[in-house]
Design a protein around this motif. Structure first.
Motif, mmCIF file in Angstrom:
data_model
loop_
_atom_site.group_PDB
_atom_site.id
_atom_site.type_symbol
_atom_site.label_atom_id
_atom_site.label_comp_id
_atom_site.label_asym_id
_atom_site.label_seq_id
_atom_site.Cartn_x
_atom_site.Cartn_y
_atom_site.Cartn_z
ATOM 1 N N ARG A 91 7.500 14.413 0.149
ATOM 2 C CA ARG A 91 8.008 13.098 -0.238
ATOM 3 C C ARG A 91 7.222 12.550 -1.417
ATOM 4 N NH1 ARG A 91 11.671 9.463 -0.799
ATOM 5 N NH2 ARG A 91 12.143 7.983 0.864
ATOM 6 N N LEU A 92 7.918 11.941 -2.375
ATOM 7 C CA LEU A 92 7.261 11.424 -3.563
ATOM 8 C C LEU A 92 6.634 10.052 -3.338
ATOM 9 C CD1 LEU A 92 9.847 12.426 -6.318
ATOM 10 C CD2 LEU A 92 7.743 13.605 -5.657
ATOM 11 N N LEU A 143 0.849 -1.186 0.000
ATOM 12 C CA LEU A 143 0.000 0.000 0.000
ATOM 13 C C LEU A 143 0.887 1.238 0.000
ATOM 14 C CD1 LEU A 143 -1.386 -2.059 2.554
ATOM 15 C CD2 LEU A 143 -3.276 -0.720 1.634
ATOM 16 N N GLY A 144 0.433 2.284 -0.676
ATOM 17 C CA GLY A 144 1.215 3.514 -0.697
ATOM 18 C C GLY A 144 0.967 4.292 -1.971
ATOM 19 N N TYR A 145 2.006 4.988 -2.420
ATOM 20 C CA TYR A 145 1.926 5.749 -3.669
ATOM 21 C C TYR A 145 3.337 6.067 -4.151
ATOM 22 C CZ TYR A 145 2.231 9.519 -0.156
ATOM 23 O OH TYR A 145 2.589 10.299 0.925
ATOM 24 N N GLY A 146 3.443 6.399 -5.442
ATOM 25 C CA GLY A 146 4.711 6.832 -6.016
ATOM 26 C C GLY A 146 5.738 5.749 -6.203
ATOM 27 N N ASP A 147 5.338 4.488 -6.166
ATOM 28 C CA ASP A 147 6.274 3.373 -6.283
ATOM 29 C C ASP A 147 5.629 2.336 -7.204
ATOM 30 O OD1 ASP A 147 7.811 1.061 -5.977
ATOM 31 O OD2 ASP A 147 8.223 1.433 -3.862
ATOM 32 N N PRO A 148 6.333 1.878 -8.241
ATOM 33 C CA PRO A 148 5.742 0.893 -9.160
ATOM 34 C C PRO A 148 5.305 -0.393 -8.469
ATOM 35 C CG PRO A 148 7.736 1.838 -10.110
ATOM 36 C CD PRO A 148 7.674 2.310 -8.681
ATOM 37 N N PHE A 190 -2.663 10.957 -0.518
ATOM 38 C CA PHE A 190 -1.741 11.787 0.260
ATOM 39 C C PHE A 190 -2.331 13.148 0.570
ATOM 40 C CE2 PHE A 190 -0.211 12.039 -4.239
ATOM 41 C CZ PHE A 190 -0.617 13.347 -4.513
ATOM 42 N N GLY A 191 -3.593 13.368 0.181
ATOM 43 C CA GLY A 191 -4.222 14.650 0.443
ATOM 44 C C GLY A 191 -4.280 15.509 -0.799
ATOM 45 N N PRO A 192 -4.786 16.728 -0.664
ATOM 46 C CA PRO A 192 -5.010 17.583 -1.840
ATOM 47 C C PRO A 192 -3.764 18.275 -2.369
ATOM 48 C CG PRO A 192 -5.753 18.695 0.151
ATOM 49 C CD PRO A 192 -5.348 17.321 0.564
ATOM 50 N N HIS A 193 -2.661 18.262 -1.618
ATOM 51 C CA HIS A 193 -1.475 19.025 -2.019
ATOM 52 C C HIS A 193 -0.261 18.106 -2.120
ATOM 53 C CE1 HIS A 193 -3.886 22.589 -1.332
ATOM 54 N NE2 HIS A 193 -4.116 22.192 -0.091
ATOM 55 N N ALA A 194 0.270 17.965 -3.311
ATOM 56 C CA ALA A 194 1.414 17.082 -3.520
ATOM 57 C C ALA A 194 2.662 17.554 -2.800
ATOM 58 C CB ALA A 194 1.699 16.949 -5.018
ATOM 59 N N SER A 195 2.770 18.849 -2.558
ATOM 60 C CA SER A 195 3.948 19.374 -1.869
ATOM 61 C C SER A 195 3.768 19.418 -0.358
ATOM 62 C CB SER A 195 4.266 20.782 -2.386
ATOM 63 O OG SER A 195 3.165 21.661 -2.144
ATOM 64 N N ASN A 196 2.578 19.094 0.117
ATOM 65 C CA ASN A 196 2.291 19.102 1.556
ATOM 66 C C ASN A 196 1.416 17.896 1.895
ATOM 67 O OD1 ASN A 196 2.303 20.019 4.226
ATOM 68 N ND2 ASN A 196 0.452 21.243 3.916
ATOM 69 N N LYS A 197 1.995 16.714 1.719
ATOM 70 C CA LYS A 197 1.257 15.470 1.895
ATOM 71 C C LYS A 197 0.967 15.193 3.376
ATOM 72 C CE LYS A 197 3.163 13.193 -2.231
ATOM 73 N NZ LYS A 197 4.070 14.259 -2.708
#
Length: 254
Positions: free
Chosen positions: A167-168, A50-55, A63-70
């Motif tokens: 974080r990506l 589970l997560g995001y940003g990883d194949p 991660f919420g509405p803001h990619a720079s403020n997850k």
């Protein structure tokens, strides 16, 4: 004579890739969320990783509405069942995470990794960034001794913390392996009128038979009582009539 050792066992209680419930709202859930009686019926669910940003991620969480403020913290819950005839003495948590994590068992924190020392709140950042290359395939083991793991449903809860809000990637997968032994059933005795009643629990007593002996110094003297076994209130019950001979009783498998 060497003492008899219990039949030891090893069992995977939570598999890598299992389905977890998760809360990805970014809210502070305190500590109640890690307890067995917490109502997670409104949570989403999905298979690990589970997560995001990883194949390697199988279930994508928000991660919420803001990619720079997850969201700093995301919460996960899964459970496993301990049979009534098993006593686990150790749990080996094999954890793959990005970045830091706090692991709870039945509402009690058992360990945290890549997190600051001391109590952890939902705003705490992970101590170090996780190198993402091949991180989905690295499971870090932590062995925990347990002495009072109850039979029935037990809950593992994990909160995952980012190193920085921008974080990506975020990721979680975990495997829990239990080691311990089979628990032999306990034999109880009671008398009423002219009968003696022997009882042992159905939960961990299936396959056991009542044996008797008149001589504890002779290992080969134990014989099957061949008595009728009844079931009553979750107990196997044998009824015998006493005689003038001193007899010893035990449970064993034929």
């Amino acid at each position: 004579m060497k003492p008899l050792l219990p039949p030891w066992l090893m069992s995977t209680l939570i598999h890598g890739g299992d389905v977890w419930k998760y809360s990805d709202t970014g809210q502070d859930l305190g500590t109640n969320w890690s307890r067995t009686n917490y109502d997670d019926s409104g949570w989403a669910s999905g298979a690990a990783r589970l997560g995001y940003g990883d194949p390697a991620v199988f279930t994508t969480v928000s991660f919420g509405p803001h990619a720079s403020n997850k969201h700093i913290t995301t919460y996960f819950r899964d459970s496993f069942v301990v049979p009534g005839n098993v006593t686990f003495t150790n749990l080996n948590f094999r954890l793959s995470r990005v970045d830091g994590a706090v692991v709870w068992l039945n509402g009690q924190e058992v360990f945290h990794t890549n997190m600051p020392v001391g109590p952890i709140t939902y705003t705490n950042l992970a101590s170090q960034p996780t190198i993402v290359v091949d991180t989905a395939y690295i499971f870090y083991p932590t062995n925990i001794a347990v002495s009072d793991l109850p039979a029935g449903t037990n809950l593992v809860a994990v909160e995952v913390h980012l190193r920085v809000p921008g974080r990506l990637t975020l990721g979680l997968d975990i495997e829990v392996i239990g080691t311990g032994c089979f628990s032999p059933p306990s034999l109880s005795i009671a008398s009423a009128d002219t009968n003696i009643f022997f009882a042992w629990p159905v939960a961990n007593g299936t396959g056991y038979t009542l044996y008797s002996s008149t001589d504890l110094t002779a290992p080969g003297s134990w014989i099957n009582t061949a008595a009728t076994v009844q079931t009553n209130g979750g107990q196997y019950v044998v009824t015998l009539s006493p005689d003038a001979i001193t007899r010893f009783f035990r449970l064993q498998k034929p």
